[in-house]
Design a protein around this motif. Structure first.
Motif, mmCIF file in Angstrom:
data_model
loop_
_atom_site.group_PDB
_atom_site.id
_atom_site.type_symbol
_atom_site.label_atom_id
_atom_site.label_comp_id
_atom_site.label_asym_id
_atom_site.label_seq_id
_atom_site.Cartn_x
_atom_site.Cartn_y
_atom_site.Cartn_z
ATOM 1 N N GLU C 250 -8.166 -3.213 -7.695
ATOM 2 C CA GLU C 250 -8.082 -2.122 -6.721
ATOM 3 C C GLU C 250 -8.837 -2.481 -5.430
ATOM 4 O O GLU C 250 -8.375 -2.204 -4.321
ATOM 5 C CB GLU C 250 -8.668 -0.872 -7.389
ATOM 6 C CG GLU C 250 -8.797 0.371 -6.528
ATOM 7 C CD GLU C 250 -7.454 0.999 -6.230
ATOM 8 O OE1 GLU C 250 -6.554 0.842 -7.059
ATOM 9 O OE2 GLU C 250 -7.326 1.632 -5.152
ATOM 10 N N GLU C 251 -9.974 -3.142 -5.609
ATOM 11 C CA GLU C 251 -10.799 -3.483 -4.450
ATOM 12 C C GLU C 251 -10.139 -4.581 -3.610
ATOM 13 O O GLU C 251 -10.190 -4.551 -2.387
ATOM 14 C CB GLU C 251 -12.170 -3.955 -4.954
ATOM 15 C CG GLU C 251 -13.146 -4.339 -3.852
ATOM 16 C CD GLU C 251 -14.292 -5.202 -4.386
ATOM 17 O OE1 GLU C 251 -14.733 -4.992 -5.537
ATOM 18 O OE2 GLU C 251 -14.727 -6.101 -3.636
ATOM 19 N N ILE C 252 -9.494 -5.523 -4.264
ATOM 20 C CA ILE C 252 -9.034 -6.714 -3.551
ATOM 21 C C ILE C 252 -7.548 -6.661 -3.199
ATOM 22 O O ILE C 252 -7.121 -7.182 -2.176
ATOM 23 C CB ILE C 252 -9.400 -7.971 -4.377
ATOM 24 C CG1 ILE C 252 -10.927 -8.113 -4.326
ATOM 25 C CG2 ILE C 252 -8.718 -9.227 -3.852
ATOM 26 C CD1 ILE C 252 -11.500 -9.248 -5.074
ATOM 27 N N MET C 253 -6.769 -5.993 -4.020
ATOM 28 C CA MET C 253 -5.325 -5.992 -3.771
ATOM 29 C C MET C 253 -4.791 -4.569 -3.624
ATOM 30 O O MET C 253 -5.424 -3.609 -4.062
ATOM 31 C CB MET C 253 -4.599 -6.706 -4.910
ATOM 32 C CG MET C 253 -4.879 -8.194 -4.952
ATOM 33 S SD MET C 253 -3.648 -9.026 -5.956
ATOM 34 C CE MET C 253 -4.191 -10.717 -5.843
ATOM 35 N N GLU C 254 -3.614 -4.488 -3.026
ATOM 36 C CA GLU C 254 -2.962 -3.181 -2.904
ATOM 37 C C GLU C 254 -1.486 -3.337 -3.256
ATOM 38 O O GLU C 254 -0.923 -4.424 -3.117
ATOM 39 C CB GLU C 254 -3.123 -2.633 -1.484
ATOM 40 C CG GLU C 254 -2.505 -3.517 -0.412
ATOM 41 C CD GLU C 254 -2.816 -3.015 0.993
ATOM 42 O OE1 GLU C 254 -3.197 -1.844 1.124
ATOM 43 O OE2 GLU C 254 -2.666 -3.812 1.943
ATOM 44 N N LEU C 273 -2.897 -9.038 -1.132
ATOM 45 C CA LEU C 273 -4.305 -8.934 -0.747
ATOM 46 C C LEU C 273 -4.473 -7.857 0.318
ATOM 47 O O LEU C 273 -3.642 -7.713 1.216
ATOM 48 C CB LEU C 273 -4.805 -10.279 -0.211
ATOM 49 C CG LEU C 273 -4.951 -11.382 -1.265
ATOM 50 C CD1 LEU C 273 -5.079 -12.740 -0.602
ATOM 51 C CD2 LEU C 273 -6.154 -11.109 -2.167
ATOM 52 N N ARG C 274 -5.537 -7.102 0.206
ATOM 53 C CA ARG C 274 -5.851 -6.116 1.237
ATOM 54 C C ARG C 274 -6.252 -6.837 2.523
ATOM 55 O O ARG C 274 -6.679 -7.994 2.495
ATOM 56 C CB ARG C 274 -6.996 -5.213 0.761
ATOM 57 C CG ARG C 274 -6.585 -4.259 -0.341
ATOM 58 C CD ARG C 274 -7.698 -3.289 -0.682
ATOM 59 N NE ARG C 274 -7.315 -2.475 -1.836
ATOM 60 C CZ ARG C 274 -6.610 -1.339 -1.746
ATOM 61 N NH1 ARG C 274 -6.245 -0.870 -0.563
ATOM 62 N NH2 ARG C 274 -6.277 -0.670 -2.836
ATOM 63 N N GLU C 275 -6.156 -6.115 3.624
ATOM 64 C CA GLU C 275 -6.433 -6.694 4.942
ATOM 65 C C GLU C 275 -7.821 -7.328 5.014
ATOM 66 O O GLU C 275 -8.013 -8.367 5.645
ATOM 67 C CB GLU C 275 -6.295 -5.597 5.987
ATOM 68 C CG GLU C 275 -5.708 -6.096 7.292
ATOM 69 C CD GLU C 275 -5.597 -4.967 8.304
ATOM 70 O OE1 GLU C 275 -5.069 -3.903 7.929
ATOM 71 O OE2 GLU C 275 -6.058 -5.160 9.437
#
Lengths: 334, 70, 346
Positions: C250-254, C273-275
């Motif tokens: 949850e923290e690293i990917m969306e 990967l999140r921004e």
């Protein structure tokens, strides 16, 4: 003596003589090895077997052996599989410039020791040095001649329905050893190569019976590849008993981590034998007394139905096919 | 989709563990599980422990089947 | 009598209406063949292999992207072994390797980070495929690279999640064998939700006994006509799964939309990967153009993955598409349905 092999060692000049004298002649010494252009040898009677093989292994030394030992075992075992007592062997080296001389000496010493054990004389040789990067360390090619024991006739095409299939020890050790020695997957396990000269093993079986249908050494493709070859060449079916196949626990562990089938990992000291059913028990009990075959076992039998296929009876009593040999062995992770 | 291997934790150090699967050893990450201790069994996938487990699938099968039959 | 045998007998005694059970996990496909389970089943239980092999559902374009990075950007590709032989539009990674590409097979994404850290002069990209089971390891690799300030490591992502796929597959099977190791991460909650939507299944392990037990549960439950969600892999899968792992994902990917080979785009079924982690996103780091793969039009991997046809009903199967010369991903991956059918000659 120099510390590293240079191009001069392969030039045919003084350095070459020095290398031959201090290394090959010293270790390989026997009556037939001379400075002449070819070895002069007494001709054996009856039939001979002859085989050649090239040896490239990275890394060139590994737990349980090195490329030198391998180069003798490979050819000796090929002869032994035809029921031939190993007699003479020639070897050709291609050495990379910069190869450490002390390592070469270890390799040559291992060849001499293994040849002595196998009862084969190294009667001629050749040395070439290739420029840096042209070969990977050291390549060895060996060619061997052996005398076939009278009355023994083996062939991949001679497996018959009803034959029992014997393997002379646990499978997949050499392949696992090399995989671990390359240290690409961060796995450690106490596994040593099964690399061994097997004429003594074959001789002990001939002592039981000359009616041995197929003997084949499981090398690169492992026992699985040999079984498919024989099923094809003899046009017979094969049924294995999964629980009877000897596999060292650590080899199973490594295979489990990487999703590999131990039957397809290389062996360098294992024979697969197809023999008449009524001789199987005696063969196994004699093999189990042998130095390199203490874990010999009957792993399956030959069937008339399903020619060309290798079936496996699973631990729960169901039957499945052994997947046929594929290409490059790639670890399966997801 | 995911090859997993049950292995025993033999050594622990800051979120990494050495695990042993019948003699094959490897360093893996246990960062994503709580309270992993030497002696525990874990399911290993792609270099990380994904679950603390019991090693014995026979007992599991037995219990499940008992539940199913009752 | 052993529990395993009891389970086998329950399954073999099934005399209800014909049912289709879909194993969505490629490792299940593999284990089912290895244990010879298909041969033990009565005719009215049909096992079909679904889209749960990450390699098989990976689009041709993903391989093309990896080949582009390797050949055009000279990066070292680190990957799980199975991806190496998957055909791209022009070539596989094995083909690229023959042209000089640097391809390194790793056991874990964390090994890829270590390699990057030991070779600061080399740009390293990890091919991040896989479902919920594998994603935590990839996220951990990103986290470690960021923490250690390793700048030469990035991911090329094609990660997927299964929950929406079940909904797309609803109707393809009467019950699912839910993937054991995915469930170790997700826990059981998602299966309760699926049950409420009328989708049934049992979480299944990988030993012969575990697979037979899961099948026995399906056989016992299916008669009632009520949807069910059961756990037959209790030694590994808990109700809550792996909360720390899910939090890390949850923290690293969306979620993002993802193209599944043969099935098409499923909204929200992918992970990227999140921004905040753009520095580890190979597509951004190497300014990758949009690369569209062109799979062989005759290849019917998609229909095979959806359980619509058996591999041998594909016109390419066994003729031009073999394990030695695979056309579709289902033949390449050792977990692939076609590969399993071809090798075991079914």
């Amino acid at each position: 003596m120099d510390e590293f092999i240079t191009l001069a060692h392969g030039s045919g000049g003084r350095k070459t003589s020095e290398l031959i004298g201090s290394m090959f002649k010293k270790y390989f010494e026997n009556d037939y090895l001379t400075a002449d252009d070819a070895a002069v040898l007494p001709a054996p009677t009856g039939k001979i077997a002859m085989s050649t093989d090239g040896f490239i292994v990275s890394p060139y030394e590994f737990p349980g052996g090195n490329v030198g030992k391998l180069s003798i075992c490979g050819t000796v075992n090929d002869l032994a599989c035809m029921g031939a007592k190993p007699l003479y062997l020639t070897c050709a080296f291609v050495i990379e410039e910069g190869f450490p001389v002390n390592k070469l000496e270890e390799i040559v010493a291992a060849m001499a020791k293994t040849a002595r054990e196998a009862g084969i004389c190294i009667v001629a040789g050749d040395t070439k040095v290739a420029g840096k990067g042209q070969v990977d360390g050291l390549f060895i090619t060996t060619t061997g001649v052996g005398q076939i024991v009278e009355g023994v006739e083996t062939s991949g095409a001679f497996a018959r329905p009803g034959d029992k299939i014997i393997v002379t020890g646990d499978v997949g050790r050499h392949g696992t050893t090399i995989l671990l020695a390359r240290d690409e997957y961060g796995i450690e396990a106490n596994v040593t190569s099964d690399c061994a000269p097997l004429w003594g093993t074959v001789e002990s079986m001939i002592g039981v019976t000359k009616d041995l249908h197929v003997i084949r050494d499981a090398t690169r493709g492992g026992v699985g590849t040999v079984l498919y070859e024989i099923a094809e060449e003899s046009r017979v079916g094969i049924r294995l008993e999964r629980s009877a196949i000897p596999v060292q626990p650590a080899v199973s562990g490594v295979c489990g981590m990487l999703g590999l089938e131990p039957l397809y990992l290389a062996c360098e000291g294992r024979l697969v034998i197809f023999a008449p059913a009524d001789k199987a028990d005696e063969l196994v009990s004699v093999l189990r007394k042998g130095k390199y075959s203490a874990d010999a076992a009957v792993i399956g039998e030959v069937t008339e139905d399903m020619p060309g296929r290798v079936r496996v009876r699973t631990a729960i009593g169901s039957e499945t096919l052994l997947p046929p040999p594929g290409g490059e062995l790639l670890p399966r992770i997801c | 989709m995911c090859v997993g291997l049950p292995a025993k934790v033999v050594q622990m150090k800051n979120g990494t563990a050495i695990v042993d699967a019948t003699g094959a050893r490897r360093e893996i990450s246990t960062e994503l599980l709580e309270d992993v201790e030497p002696g525990d069994y874990v399911m290993v996938h792609a270099g990380i422990a994904i679950a603390k487990i019991t090693a014995d699938d026979q007992t599991e099968t037995q219990e499940l089947m008992q539940g199913l039959m009752s | 009598m052993s529990a395993e045998k009891t389970a086998a007998e329950i399954v073999q005694a099934y005399d209800g209406r014909p049912i289709r059970v879909m194993e969505v996990c490629g490792t299940h496909t593999h284990a089912i063949f290895e244990h010879g389970i298909r041969n033990m089943l009565p005719d009215n239980i049909q096992l079909i292999s679904g889209p749960g092999c990450p390699v098989c559902v990976t689009e041709t374009g993903f391989i093309d992207e990896a080949v582009w990075l390797a050949l055009e950007k000279n990066v070292t590709i680190t990957t799980f072994g199975d991806l190496v032989r998957i055909p791209g539009t022009e070539m596989s990674l094995a083909g690229a390797r023959a042209k000089g590409a640097k391809i390194r097979i790793v056991y874990s994404p964390l090994d890829a980070v270590n390699y990057a850290s030991e070779h600061p002069e080399t740009n390293v990209v990890f091919l991040s495929v896989g479902f919920e089971t594998t994603v935590p390891a990839a996220c951990l690799a990103v986290k470690r690279a960021m923490e250690l300030g390793i700048r030469n490591f990035s991911l090329l992502t094609a990660n997927k999640t299964m929950d929406r796929a079940y909904r797309v597959l609803k109707g393809s099977a009467d019950a699912f064998l839910y993937p054991g190791h995915v469930s170790a991460v997700t826990g059981m909650k998602i299966y309760e939700e699926l049950k409420n939507e009328g989708i049934s299944g049992v979480v299944c392990g990988f030993t012969a006994g575990e697979i037979l037990t899961a099948l026995a549960m399906i056989v016992k439950k299916i008669g009632s006509g009520e949807p069910f969600a059961e756990n037959a892999y209790t030694r590994v899968v808990t109700e809550e799964g792996m909360p720390i792992g899910r939090k890390l994902i949850e923290e690293i990917m969306e979620p993002c939309e993802a193209a599944w080979r043969g099935i098409g785009v499923i909204e929200g079924s992918g992970l990227k990967l999140r921004e905040k982690y753009a520095a580890c996103d190979a597509r951004l780091v190497y300014d990758m153009p949009e690369i569209q793969g062109r799979p062989n039009p005759a290849c019917r991997c998609g229909d095979v993955l959806m359980g619509r046809i058996k591999p041998y009903e594909c016109p390419l199967f066994g003729k031009v598409c073999t394990t030695e010369h695979p056309v579709g991903a289902c033949m390449v991956s050792s977990e692939g349905t076609c590969s399993a059918y071809y090798k075991y000659n079914i």
